[in-house]
Design an enzyme around this catalytic site. Structure first.
Site, PDB file in Angstrom:
ATOM      1  N   GLU A  63     -56.599 -32.181  28.691  1.00 40.67           N
ATOM      2  CA  GLU A  63     -56.621 -31.259  29.831  1.00 40.67           C
ATOM      3  C   GLU A  63     -55.243 -30.692  30.137  1.00 40.67           C
ATOM      4  OE1 GLU A  63     -59.052 -29.878  31.089  1.00 40.67           O
ATOM      5  OE2 GLU A  63     -60.730 -31.137  30.474  1.00 40.67           O
ATOM      6  N   TYR A  73     -57.545 -28.283  39.423  1.00 37.49           N
ATOM      7  CA  TYR A  73     -58.448 -28.176  38.285  1.00 37.49           C
ATOM      8  C   TYR A  73     -58.465 -29.476  37.480  1.00 37.49           C
ATOM      9  CZ  TYR A  73     -60.106 -27.858  33.665  1.00 37.49           C
ATOM     10  OH  TYR A  73     -60.780 -28.175  32.522  1.00 37.49           O
ATOM     11  N   ASP A  86     -61.762 -23.136  36.786  1.00 35.15           N
ATOM     12  CA  ASP A  86     -60.773 -22.573  35.863  1.00 35.15           C
ATOM     13  C   ASP A  86     -61.147 -21.114  35.613  1.00 35.15           C
ATOM     14  OD1 ASP A  86     -63.003 -22.807  34.257  1.00 35.15           O
ATOM     15  OD2 ASP A  86     -61.811 -23.146  32.467  1.00 35.15           O
TER      16      ASP A  86
END
Length: 351
Positions: A48, A131, A149
């Site tokens: 991520e 996020y 996102d």
DNA sequence: AATGCGGGGAG
DNA sequence: CTCCCAGCATT
């Protein structure tokens, strides 16, 4: 409150995901997942962070290299800063790499090597924003968090035909996305929306004909899908100029600087040189017989274009200016350099 | 709320 | 060329 349309949409997405989920290195396979296996939080976190403003294609190899070199968060936390920066070189947004190390060390020292599993606790860690906190909580810990996102924004704007431009429309889009987030399989659902945005509901010429949400999509009815989401206009990029100086000693060692942690290319190795301004201004780091290298470096950063002239000099093997790093012939790896500096090295090699 | 921060791939 | 990408930190 979730109504029947919402349920229909999230169900259709999960069903589509079960058939079309991309095979990505940080995901567990469908068979394991059906058996209740959760992905490793370390893998999810690492992926991520790398995926922030970065495409899957660009991340794939970096992810494998990092995992091969540092298989656990403990191993990463123990790594020297410059090794991690060197391994990150070329991926961009170098503050991510500095925060990656900070975060790994906090997780090891304060959480006994285990990532916290809630959105709020994750949000406190370096480099983890709204996020990423939601993504890790949902994907690795099965929490019903809503991820927002660029993909989700685009899918929501089209699904509900929202014409208000970003970033002003963010709260509305978030509201819509939250209403769709299911209580079951929230991690798969989050990845399903993002996969949809990456493969079907793409920015230009979306493949509405094969979209699992085509029946529910209001922008498809209006014919506005390809024009959404609208965005406020962005500023043009100015061009800046500068000089870099590639000094090589007779023993093959290179003279490089480590850039300050803050600012552009922070913490990375680079060639010494001038400031980057509106007009070029020579600024050799020390007196030497500098010769210009043919050609120039052209590179574009987030907010400006850059044109660099490069110069080279050869120096005695015992030469060592105080403020530069001497990188030995055999330790020097161009791949440790950020791309613009790699391009300058390319001029030297091609001379 | 705005701005700084990389690099590459798609169109 | 322009746009966009599994955004975050700072001001």
């Amino acid at each position: 409150m979730r109504d029947s349309i919402d349920l229909e949409v999230s169900h259709a997405l999960l069903e589509w995901y079960d058939r079309h989920a991309r095979d990505l290195p940080w995901r567990v396979g469908p068979v394991e997942r059906a058996a209740g296996v959760r992905p490793d939080p370390y893998h999810v976190w690492l992926s991520e962070i790398m995926l922030q403003q970065t495409t899957v294609a660009a991340v794939r190899d970096y992810f494998h290299r990092f995992l091969a070199r540092w298989p656990t968060v403990e191993a990463l936390a123990a790594a020297p800063d410059q090794q991690v920066m060197g391994e990150w070189a070329g991926l961009g947004y170098y503050a991510r790499a500095r925060n990656l190390l900070k975060c790994a060390r906090v997780v090891v020292e304060e959480f006994n090597g285990r990532f916290p599993g809630t959105h709020d606790a994750l949000l406190k860690l370096p480099g983890i924003g709204p996020y990423t906190a939601a993504a890790i909580a949902a994907i690795a810990f099965d929490r019903p968090e809503t991820v927002m996102d660029g993909n989700v924004e685009r899918v929501m704007a089209r699904l509900f035909d929202i014409h208000e431009p970003l970033p002003g429309s963010k709260p509305v889009l978030k509201e819509r996305a939250a209403a769709l987030t299911p209580a079951v399989r929230p991690g798969d659902y989050a990845q399903a929306v993002m996969d949809l945005g990456a493969t079907i509901c793409t920015p230009k010429s979306p493949a509405c004909g094969i979209c699992p949400l085509r029946e529910a999509c209001r922008a498809r009815v209006s014919g506005t899908a390809a024009d959404l989401p609208k965005k406020s206009p962005k500023k043009p990029k100015p061009t800046r100029f500068g000089h870099v100086y590639l000094a090589r000693r007779a023993d093959g060692a290179w003279l490089l600087e480590r850039r300050p942690d803050k600012g552009l290319l922070g913490g990375m190795l680079g060639w010494p040189g001038s400031e980057w301004n509106d007009s070029p201004c020579e600024a050799p780091p020390f007196e030497a017989d500098w010769r210009p290298l043919p050609g120039e470096v052209r590179h574009t950063f987030t907010h400006f274009h850059l044109i660099l002239k490069a110069h080279a000099a050869t120096l005695p093997a015992d030469f060592q200016p105080a403020d530069l790093h001497v990188v030995g012939k055999h330790e020097f790896r161009p791949s440790d350099l950020p791309t613009v500096m790699r391009k300058a090295y390319g001029l030297w090699r091609g001379q």
